[in-house]
Design an enzyme around this catalytic site. Structure first.
Site, PDB file in Angstrom:
ATOM      1  N   GLU A 111      24.984 -26.857  85.131  1.00 19.76           N
ATOM      2  CA  GLU A 111      24.417 -26.686  83.797  1.00 19.76           C
ATOM      3  C   GLU A 111      25.515 -26.436  82.760  1.00 19.76           C
ATOM      4  O   GLU A 111      25.445 -26.947  81.632  1.00 19.76           O
ATOM      5  CB  GLU A 111      23.401 -25.537  83.787  1.00 19.76           C
ATOM      6  CG  GLU A 111      22.215 -25.711  84.725  1.00 19.76           C
ATOM      7  CD  GLU A 111      21.303 -26.891  84.387  1.00 19.76           C
ATOM      8  OE1 GLU A 111      21.518 -27.552  83.353  1.00 19.76           O
ATOM      9  OE2 GLU A 111      20.379 -27.162  85.177  1.00 19.76           O
ATOM     10  N   SER A 148      26.167 -23.572  92.480  1.00 20.73           N
ATOM     11  CA  SER A 148      25.994 -25.006  92.253  1.00 20.73           C
ATOM     12  C   SER A 148      25.321 -25.319  90.924  1.00 20.73           C
ATOM     13  O   SER A 148      25.828 -26.129  90.136  1.00 20.73           O
ATOM     14  CB  SER A 148      25.198 -25.622  93.405  1.00 20.73           C
ATOM     15  OG  SER A 148      23.894 -25.069  93.495  1.00 20.73           O
ATOM     16  N   ASP A 149      24.179 -24.679  90.654  1.00 21.58           N
ATOM     17  CA  ASP A 149      23.478 -25.022  89.423  1.00 21.58           C
ATOM     18  C   ASP A 149      24.153 -24.424  88.191  1.00 21.58           C
ATOM     19  O   ASP A 149      24.060 -24.997  87.093  1.00 21.58           O
ATOM     20  CB  ASP A 149      22.003 -24.615  89.486  1.00 21.58           C
ATOM     21  CG  ASP A 149      21.771 -23.170  89.858  1.00 21.58           C
ATOM     22  OD1 ASP A 149      22.740 -22.467  90.209  1.00 21.58           O
ATOM     23  OD2 ASP A 149      20.601 -22.728  89.826  1.00 21.58           O
ATOM     24  N   CYS A 150      24.856 -23.315  88.347  1.00 20.23           N
ATOM     25  CA  CYS A 150      25.586 -22.744  87.210  1.00 20.23           C
ATOM     26  C   CYS A 150      26.741 -23.658  86.805  1.00 20.23           C
ATOM     27  O   CYS A 150      26.985 -23.883  85.612  1.00 20.23           O
ATOM     28  CB  CYS A 150      26.116 -21.357  87.559  1.00 20.23           C
ATOM     29  SG  CYS A 150      24.823 -20.160  87.950  1.00 20.23           S
TER      30      CYS A 150
END
Length: 756
Positions: A490, A485-487
């Site tokens: 970002e 999710s955060d990869c």
């Protein structure tokens, strides 16, 4: 953990006593061939010539090469990046001293651009855990893969460098105390790469291992590896039945509901456990049986030690529920009730799932832990000449990394997409994306993210229990192929930032941007929070079945302020440029996510971090989440409490210093070495995002970061920065560039007339 060079000191009398007998006598009967099989031991030297090492970047795939031919070495000269990774002199000129924070950003970028690799990203070590390299070496030994002398030498050097200077053992990670897990695994590695048992370092390590109770006191994963190697018997391993894979999906504890890492590790474990498969017996294995146990090997009651574990390794003790299930499996199901047809069907399905993992990652696998185990499983199933075994061994090379200390194994096959995204954002925060000086570097970074976007979902997505991934990015590269999710968030932010900057091309069209948004919107849990690889598929009660005693929070996905914030800020940025695409869904998503962020705030005002150390890291992200919806220090009690939490923990020198112990205990604990530039940057970023009204504490922190910058523009490595599963720390060495420059750049933009 402090380090010191290897020395030739002899073992103490106390250490020798802990051997339970004379070393030479215990090991003297194993120097010949065993069962007709003579194993060629790796050649090992004091060290290699570091001027002959090269790191190849093949579109984001990293492999290290030792060039023994003089002409070949001349034809392939070392780069600045090679030399930096190896700790060799870069011979760079001193830069003009920074007078302002923006000057420090320029100096930092001047240094950091020299480390950008040909495909446009930044590479680095991603080490720290001390159980990663053993899996690779065990896979080599079991598959009879010759270990080159330069690998063996640098593995020896790394493990010697990372041995505890007090007792000679190894811990769960590089800053941890000596444990049976770390010590028995790395002791066996050293023996397999050619270090003799009577080496002073080995005598010291063995004494510590014996003092801790010996290998019978190791946790589950170590016992599994010893059983596969033939160092122990399978009876010492708690059950890992593949039959669980046959459970219907509606069963609350079916494996598809587990966190992706534990289920991918459990998969080959269960296959090998069910077959009770062991590697061919060799002389070194026979010798290890005499070295790592306190007891005489032939007299050990293996089944009696299934639950024997040293307190240092028992971070998450097995529950009565798990112990009861294990008793039933061992005493009733396996010997009395388990039909062969069921066992065969379970093994076949586990085998199919291993094949799907290999196919969906081009044999990179999720991480080197399951990659090494899958290599062993495929060797047991397919034989040494199979394509599966050869390809897995090839891809294992991409997890290896060389530093000035020696050869280690990374936690994944790199951090390529993750660090590249943060680098782009640090330049944006400094207002430098339109500066022509940095355009070539940024354009190459954009091209890398364009190339690394995952363009399709995996085949048989539902069959192998995978999350939607189309349009996403992995932590490392698209070969590994697990979107996080955060990869995704970002990387998407970085792409939008650059493609909306005048002068940059649109490499990723709108439809591909929409694909990324579609995938991001699948990550929200009912609570409003986001997890990492997948949404939550079961409750935290599943930890009652956690058999990996050394880790906490490993059985299911958890909810993370850092992941939630990354997705919220990506969706908010996207909506500014594409206000009509799934607008209502995005608005509802963001509102629910920020509401959850508020509920996750601890009574002291901070947020607990699960991927970085610890409260400092997560509080930075949480304050950014709140700010993205207009909640800052002046108008939000949540933001105010978060800022007050950080300010209360600022040190006299202006910095912040948090220890990995915070992750283990859930309480803020300072690092004994003092202020850290990375944690200081995290705190400052959070304060500035939240519009903290007093500039003086922020200036003090900025000054510390500037004072720590070296004349050539770099920052030196300090304490470890990352964590997973509460108890295991991992390195993010590029954070000392990306977050320091982000903090400095934000300050320069927010307070353009201020000097420090």
């Amino acid at each position: 953990m402090a380090r010191r060079k290897a020395n030739g000191a002899k073992a103490t009398v106390a250490e020798a006593i802990l051997e339970k007998g004379d070393t030479k006598k215990r090991f003297s009967d194993v120097h010949g061939a065993v069962n007709g099989h003579a194993t060629k031991r790796p050649r090992i030297e004091d060290r290699t010539d570091y001027s002959r090492w090269r790191m190849r970047d093949d579109e984001g795939r990293h492999t290290w090469h030792y060039i023994e031919d003089d002409q070949a070495a001349k034809d392939w000269p070392q780069t600045h990046a090679d030399k930096y990774y190896l700790g060799l002199p870069l011979e760079l000129s001193e830069l003009k001293p920074a007078k302002k924070p923006l000057d420090a950003v320029w100096n930092g970028l001047t240094f950091f651009e020299k480390l950008q690799l040909p495909s446009g990203h930044w590479g680095c070590e991603y080490g720290g855990p001390m159980f990663l390299l053993p899996g690779v070496v065990f896979a080599w030994h079991i598959t009879k893969t010759p270990i080159p002398w330069y690998y063996a030498t640098e593995i020896k050097n790394y493990l010697f460098a990372r041995a505890n200077p007090e007792d000679g053992g190894w811990g769960l990670h590089i800053e941890g105390e000596s444990s049976v897990f770390g010590t028995v695994l790395n002791y066996m590695v050293l023996r397999l790469v050619g270090v003799e048992a009577d080496h002073p370092k080995m005598v010291k390590a063995r004494a510590t291992l014996h003092k801790l109770g010996g290998a019978t006191h190791s946790p589950h994963w170590a016992k599994f590896y010893m059983a596969v190697l033939g160092v122990a018997k399978w009876d010492i391993v708690n059950p890992v039945p593949p039959e669980l894979w046959l459970l219907p999906d509606w069963v609350p504890f079916a494996p598809w509901r587990w966190w992706i890492h534990i289920r991918q590790v459990y998969l080959p474990m269960s296959y090998l456990w069910s077959k009770r498969w062991q590697a061919e017996e060799t002389e070194i294995v026979v010798s290890l049986r005499k070295e790592v146990f306190v007891e005489d090997w032939d007299s050990i009651n293996w089944a009696a030690h299934r639950n024997t574990i040293h307190p240092n390794d028992n971070y998450h003790p097995k529950t009565w529920v798990l112990n009861s299930l294990n008793w039933v499996l061992v005493n009733i199901w396996d010997p009395l009730l388990r039909p062969k047809i069921v066992a065969d069907k379970a093994e076949a399905w586990a085998s199919d799932l291993i094949d799907m993992e290999n196919k969906n990652t081009d044999y990179s696998n999720l991480a080197p832990v399951n990659a090494a185990m899958n290599t062993i499983a495929c060797f047991a199933r397919d034989g040494p000449d199979a394509f599966s075994v050869k390809r897995l061994k090839e891809r294992l090379e991409e997890a290896l990394w060389l530093t000035q200390e020696g050869l280690l194994c990374n936690g994944t096959n790199g951090v390529q997409s993750w660090d590249t995204a943060f680098t782009i954002q640090s330049i944006m925060d400094a207002g430098l994306t339109e500066d022509p000086r940095w355009r070539p570097m940024l354009l190459n970074a954009l091209k890398f993210l364009d190339d690394q976007q995952i363009r399709e979902n995996v085949q048989d997505q539902d069959k192998c229990y995978r999350q939607q991934r189309k349009g996403g990015w992995a932590f490392s590269n698209k070969d590994q192929g697990y979107a996080v999710s955060d990869c995704v968030a970002e990387a998407l932010k970085s792409v939008i930032i650059l493609q909306k900057t005048p002068g940059f091309p649109t490499l990723i069209d709108d439809q591909r941007i929409f694909d990324a948004i579609d995938t991001l919107l699948t990550y929200q849990n009912p609570s409003g929070a986001c997890s990492s690889y997948e949404t939550q598929r079961a409750g935290t009660w599943m930890e009652a079945l956690n058999a990996a005693e050394v880790f906490g929070h490993i059985m299911v996905e958890y909810e993370y302020p850092e992941c939630t914030t990354a997705v919220v800020t990506a969706l908010s940025l996207f909506s500014k440029h594409w206000p009509d695409y799934r607008a209502k869904e995005i608005r509802v998503f963001v509102d629910k996510a920020v509401s959850w962020i508020k509920t996750a705030q601890r009574p002291h005002g901070g947020w607990y971090g699960s991927w970085g150390i610890c409260f400092t890291y997560a509080t930075m992200f949480a304050l950014e989440s709140l700010a993205s919806t207009g909640e800052t220090y002046p108008n939000s009690k949540y933001s105010k409490r978060g800022c007050d939490f950080l300010i209360a923990r600022q040190r006299q020198d202006g910095g912040w210093s948090e220890s990995y112990k915070s992750c283990e205990t859930g309480e803020y604990i300072e690092h004994p070495t003092g202020s850290q530039v990375v944690m200081t940057s995290w705190a400052l970023i959070g304060l500035m995002k939240a519009d903290y009204p007093d500039i003086e504490p922020i200036k003090k922190g900025i000054k510390l970061i500037m004072d720590r910058q070296q004349p050539n523009g770099e920052w030196l490595q300090e304490a470890i920065e990352g964590v997973f599963n509460k108890s295991c720390m991992i390195s993010y060495p590029n954070y000392k560039f990306t977050f320091t420059m982000k903090a400095l750049g934000m300050f320069a933009k927010k307070y353009p007339k201020e000097t420090v």
